[in-house]
Design a protein around this motif. Structure first.
Motif, mmCIF file in Angstrom:
data_model
loop_
_atom_site.group_PDB
_atom_site.id
_atom_site.type_symbol
_atom_site.label_atom_id
_atom_site.label_comp_id
_atom_site.label_asym_id
_atom_site.label_seq_id
_atom_site.Cartn_x
_atom_site.Cartn_y
_atom_site.Cartn_z
ATOM 1 N N UNK A 117 85.948 -4.649 4.434
ATOM 2 C CA UNK A 117 87.283 -4.241 3.989
ATOM 3 C C UNK A 117 87.264 -2.841 3.368
ATOM 4 N N UNK A 118 86.388 -2.615 2.407
ATOM 5 C CA UNK A 118 86.343 -1.310 1.747
ATOM 6 C C UNK A 118 86.056 -0.206 2.750
ATOM 7 N N UNK A 119 85.145 -0.454 3.671
ATOM 8 C CA UNK A 119 84.806 0.565 4.671
ATOM 9 C C UNK A 119 86.017 0.923 5.523
ATOM 10 N N UNK A 120 86.766 -0.084 5.954
ATOM 11 C CA UNK A 120 87.945 0.156 6.783
ATOM 12 C C UNK A 120 89.030 0.875 5.982
ATOM 13 N N UNK A 121 89.221 0.460 4.738
ATOM 14 C CA UNK A 121 90.241 1.087 3.890
ATOM 15 C C UNK A 121 89.930 2.558 3.650
ATOM 16 N N UNK A 122 88.675 2.846 3.277
ATOM 17 C CA UNK A 122 88.317 4.229 2.967
ATOM 18 C C UNK A 122 88.348 5.116 4.206
ATOM 19 N N UNK A 123 87.879 4.595 5.345
ATOM 20 C CA UNK A 123 87.889 5.402 6.572
ATOM 21 C C UNK A 123 89.310 5.741 6.988
ATOM 22 N N UNK A 124 90.199 4.768 6.903
ATOM 23 C CA UNK A 124 91.590 5.006 7.285
ATOM 24 C C UNK A 124 92.242 6.009 6.342
ATOM 25 N N UNK A 125 92.039 5.802 5.059
ATOM 26 C CA UNK A 125 92.655 6.707 4.085
ATOM 27 C C UNK A 125 92.111 8.127 4.216
ATOM 28 N N UNK A 126 90.842 8.238 4.616
ATOM 29 C CA UNK A 126 90.217 9.558 4.716
ATOM 30 C C UNK A 126 90.797 10.404 5.836
ATOM 31 N N UNK A 127 91.305 9.757 6.894
ATOM 32 C CA UNK A 127 91.751 10.532 8.063
ATOM 33 C C UNK A 127 93.248 10.466 8.312
ATOM 34 N N UNK A 128 93.966 9.617 7.598
ATOM 35 C CA UNK A 128 95.358 9.399 7.975
ATOM 36 C C UNK A 128 96.219 10.645 7.779
ATOM 37 N N UNK A 129 95.888 11.485 6.808
ATOM 38 C CA UNK A 129 96.701 12.683 6.607
ATOM 39 C C UNK A 129 96.540 13.680 7.745
ATOM 40 N N UNK A 130 95.383 13.656 8.426
ATOM 41 C CA UNK A 130 95.226 14.497 9.611
ATOM 42 C C UNK A 130 96.239 14.068 10.659
ATOM 43 N N UNK A 131 96.330 12.766 10.892
ATOM 44 C CA UNK A 131 97.268 12.241 11.881
ATOM 45 C C UNK A 131 98.719 12.456 11.454
ATOM 46 N N UNK A 132 98.979 12.313 10.163
ATOM 47 C CA UNK A 132 100.340 12.546 9.665
ATOM 48 C C UNK A 132 100.757 13.992 9.943
ATOM 49 N N UNK A 133 99.834 14.925 9.721
ATOM 50 C CA UNK A 133 100.135 16.320 9.987
ATOM 51 C C UNK A 133 100.415 16.591 11.454
ATOM 52 N N UNK A 134 99.769 15.831 12.326
ATOM 53 C CA UNK A 134 99.982 15.976 13.777
ATOM 54 C C UNK A 134 101.216 15.226 14.265
ATOM 55 N N UNK A 135 101.652 14.249 13.445
ATOM 56 C CA UNK A 135 102.684 13.294 13.835
ATOM 57 C C UNK A 135 102.295 12.551 15.119
ATOM 58 N N UNK A 136 101.039 12.134 15.140
ATOM 59 C CA UNK A 136 100.554 11.335 16.259
ATOM 60 C C UNK A 136 99.208 10.740 15.884
ATOM 61 N N UNK A 137 98.870 9.608 16.521
ATOM 62 C CA UNK A 137 97.566 9.001 16.304
ATOM 63 C C UNK A 137 97.589 7.508 16.535
#
Length: 247
Positions: A117-137
């Motif tokens: 769980x922690x691994x999935x949570x941290x990995x997602x949180x670490x990269x989600x702003x990249x995708x938000x900036x692209x508006x895709x993912x």
């Protein structure tokens, strides 16, 4: 080599072997540049190197995804290898141990949630702003059939994977307005190296499956890659149960 992921950049965690390795291979075969991530440095480097020898665009990084202090290395890899872009994250890293509720120590309980769980949570949180900036993912989390039914011999694993299902919905709700689709897959037994090493367990598991066999890693990788591709246009926050059982 063209395909659904031509020109895209993807990360697959737990990619040193098994389902993660199969998913990384198939994503690369379909056009992506793929970063394989695993806690086992030797395994992930060997897998990525083997794929590169076949002409596939792959890189490797060894890190403990449950340790937030190690994430600068992941961000550096995204910057240097992907030019700062990320189209796909497959959160496959995880693990299990067999223990009943009476046998589980607090250390084992914490290891189970940290690993799954922690691994999935941290990995997602670490990269989600990249995708938000692209508006895709696309983000795909690997849960388990154990999340949906009682597992007396490993209740902590079932509870951890149920948390993955819940977090999938929460991340999906937050990220959908940015055109990022987050989903999960709950596999049944898979004929990975780990399961094959457990004697006749594959044959025993197959007896309860109408198809008469457990899944090959590629069977589940196909489901993951559909959810991770742009062919998936409208599935959000769902967990696909892919266990070969009619229920």
């Amino acid at each position: 080599m063209g395909g659904d992921f031509e020109g895209q950049y993807g990360i697959v965690t737990g990619a040193g072997r098994g389902l993660g390795a199969a998913t990384a291979r198939m994503m690369a075969e379909r056009g992506a540049t793929v970063l394989l991530v695993d806690i086992d440095a030797d395994s992930v480097e060997a897998t990525a190197s083997g794929l590169r020898s076949e002409g596939l665009r792959t890189h490797a990084i060894a890190m403990d995804l449950a340790d937030e202090s190690q994430y600068p290395a992941l961000h550096e890899a995204i910057s240097s290898r992907f030019g700062g872009r990320l189209d796909v994250l497959v959160n496959n890293a995880g693990g299990w141990r067999y223990s009943t509720a009476r046998e589980i120590t607090i250390d084992e309980w914490e290891w189970m949630f940290r690993t799954n769980v922690t691994s999935m949570f941290l990995a997602t949180r670490a990269v989600m702003d990249i995708m938000v900036g692209q508006r895709s993912g696309r983000i795909v989390n690997v849960a388990s059939g154990a999340a949906h039914r009682p597992r007396a011999i490993m209740p902590h694993y079932g509870a951890a994977k149920a948390s993955v299902v819940s977090l999938t919905k929460s991340f999906a709700e937050e990220l959908a307005p940015s055109q990022i689709l987050v989903n999960a897959v709950s596999p049944g037994p898979i004929a990975t190296e780990t399961l094959r090493a457990r004697g006749n367990l594959i044959e025993e598991r197959a007896k309860s499956i109408p198809l008469g066999r457990v899944a090959e890693p590629e069977d589940l990788a196909e489901v993951i890659l559909f959810l991770a591709s742009t062919r998936n246009r409208y599935i959000v926050g769902q967990t696909i149960i892919a266990n070969g059982v009619c229920s």
